[in-house]
Design a protein around this motif. Sequence first.
Motif, PDB file in Angstrom:
ATOM      1  N   PHE A  31       0.935  -1.163  -0.074  1.00  0.00           N
ATOM      2  CA  PHE A  31       0.047   0.057  -0.111  1.00  0.00           C
ATOM      3  C   PHE A  31       0.883   1.361  -0.013  1.00  0.00           C
ATOM      4  N   HIS A  32       0.370   2.398   0.058  1.00  0.00           N
ATOM      5  CA  HIS A  32       1.172   3.437   0.136  1.00  0.00           C
ATOM      6  C   HIS A  32       0.904   4.278   1.598  1.00  0.00           C
ATOM      7  N   GLY A  33      -0.047   4.999   1.446  1.00  0.00           N
ATOM      8  CA  GLY A  33      -0.412   5.924   2.828  1.00  0.00           C
ATOM      9  C   GLY A  33      -1.836   5.496   3.280  1.00  0.00           C
ATOM     10  N   SER A  90       4.787  -0.993   2.284  1.00  0.00           N
ATOM     11  CA  SER A  90       4.396   0.309   2.057  1.00  0.00           C
ATOM     12  C   SER A  90       5.507   1.108   1.354  1.00  0.00           C
ATOM     13  N   ASP A  91       5.015   1.720   0.265  1.00  0.00           N
ATOM     14  CA  ASP A  91       6.137   2.398  -0.584  1.00  0.00           C
ATOM     15  C   ASP A  91       5.701   3.789  -0.429  1.00  0.00           C
ATOM     16  N   ASP A  92       7.084   4.628  -0.811  1.00  0.00           N
ATOM     17  CA  ASP A  92       7.326   5.925  -0.793  1.00  0.00           C
ATOM     18  C   ASP A  92       7.804   6.523   0.733  1.00  0.00           C
ATOM     19  N   GLY A  93       7.054   6.345   1.574  1.00  0.00           N
ATOM     20  CA  GLY A  93       7.506   7.064   2.905  1.00  0.00           C
ATOM     21  C   GLY A  93       6.565   8.163   3.303  1.00  0.00           C
ATOM     22  N   ALA A 222      14.606   0.467   0.325  1.00  0.00           N
ATOM     23  CA  ALA A 222      14.823   1.573  -0.447  1.00  0.00           C
ATOM     24  C   ALA A 222      13.769   1.606  -1.734  1.00  0.00           C
ATOM     25  N   HIS A 223      13.426   2.868  -2.082  1.00  0.00           N
ATOM     26  CA  HIS A 223      12.477   2.865  -2.968  1.00  0.00           C
ATOM     27  C   HIS A 223      13.024   4.013  -4.010  1.00  0.00           C
ATOM     28  N   ALA A 224      14.110   3.682  -4.361  1.00  0.00           N
ATOM     29  CA  ALA A 224      15.033   4.758  -5.105  1.00  0.00           C
ATOM     30  C   ALA A 224      15.443   5.903  -4.510  1.00  0.00           C
TER      31      ALA A 224
HETATM   32 ZN    ZN Z   1       6.352   4.747  -5.027  1.00  0.00          ZN
END
Ligand code: ZN
Length: 337
Positions: A31-33, A90-93, A222-224
């Motif tokens: 998921f993201h947020g 979860s992606d992005d942060g 890490a997500h780049a």
């Molecule tokens: Zn992302």
Amino acid sequence: MSWRTTVLRKAAAALPPALLRPFGGPAAIFFHGVERRIVDPRLQINHHDIERFGEIAETLKRNFDVTPLSEVPFALRRPARHRRTVFLMSDDGYANTATVAAGVLRNLDLPWALFVSTWHIDTGELNRMTLARALLHGAAEGDYTFPHIGPCALNGSRHHVADVVLSRLRLLPAEAAENAVATMMTALKRPKCAPPLYNASEQFLNWNQVRTLAGQGVTIGAHAHWHWPMHDRQEAKYLRDQAELPRRRIEQEVGSCRYFAYPFGNAGDVGSQAWKAVREAGYDYAFTTLAGTLHAKQNPWLLPRYGLAPQESDLPSLLPLLRLGNSRVARWQRQLN
Ligand SMILES: [Zn+2]
């Protein structure tokens, strides 16, 4: 939503979980947020409503074994013994992962991993795609021209035009995309109708918050460095930096970093040079956003992963069905060799 995902969800709604369970395999999902309230679903597309997210988390708890990422090698080696295993990420942060999502997952004692784009954690700068989307939807009507994108008429309902501009933007090399978004910021930010650009949902975590989450047992990956695609139109040095810089920053600020997730992560966003750069940077495993289940014959730096929709009413049937995506994942991995 892609046609594949639509078919998958329809099949999941029609088929009972008990029938599908023996067919399943270990699955990575993300998921993201998570927000206490979704005010504008058009712009907050990356965020779950807390109640829907709570339902998803409870369904995972009841029906699956949500497992820490350190178990990935065992699940890959013996997928038949891990049919109920789920790796939650979860992606992005986004800041709301600490203020909202973490509490929901902690209450259910569910392990998860957080993949952060480190330049955004360093600077607090918004995701360029989110920024461009907010600008295009909120700007005054008119005819505009953006470098590397071309002319663009923003009149009335602009969903289609915005989608076309965003998909062109996503194909650009990072520097050209940054240039196009900088022009958008100047051209579209009219004082009287400035869009709600700095929606709280889009704020990123800071390093203190990332460290706190890590201290609570969340695995940090890490997500780049910049949240931008890693396709083969990017320069080799850019791809190297995208792989190496986030690992270095996470190791400086938090501790060991063994896992990577590609920004956007779909077939057009990850090129053959990208996964090699990620391998060379020393990660054990990397995750895409192609749907599938995990097994040992896959390239460990191009593993499949399923993105959770805002609502998921049929997860117990849907996750076993992810296995249907494995032949596509295998074909794509061969193309990128
Ligand atoms: Zn992302």
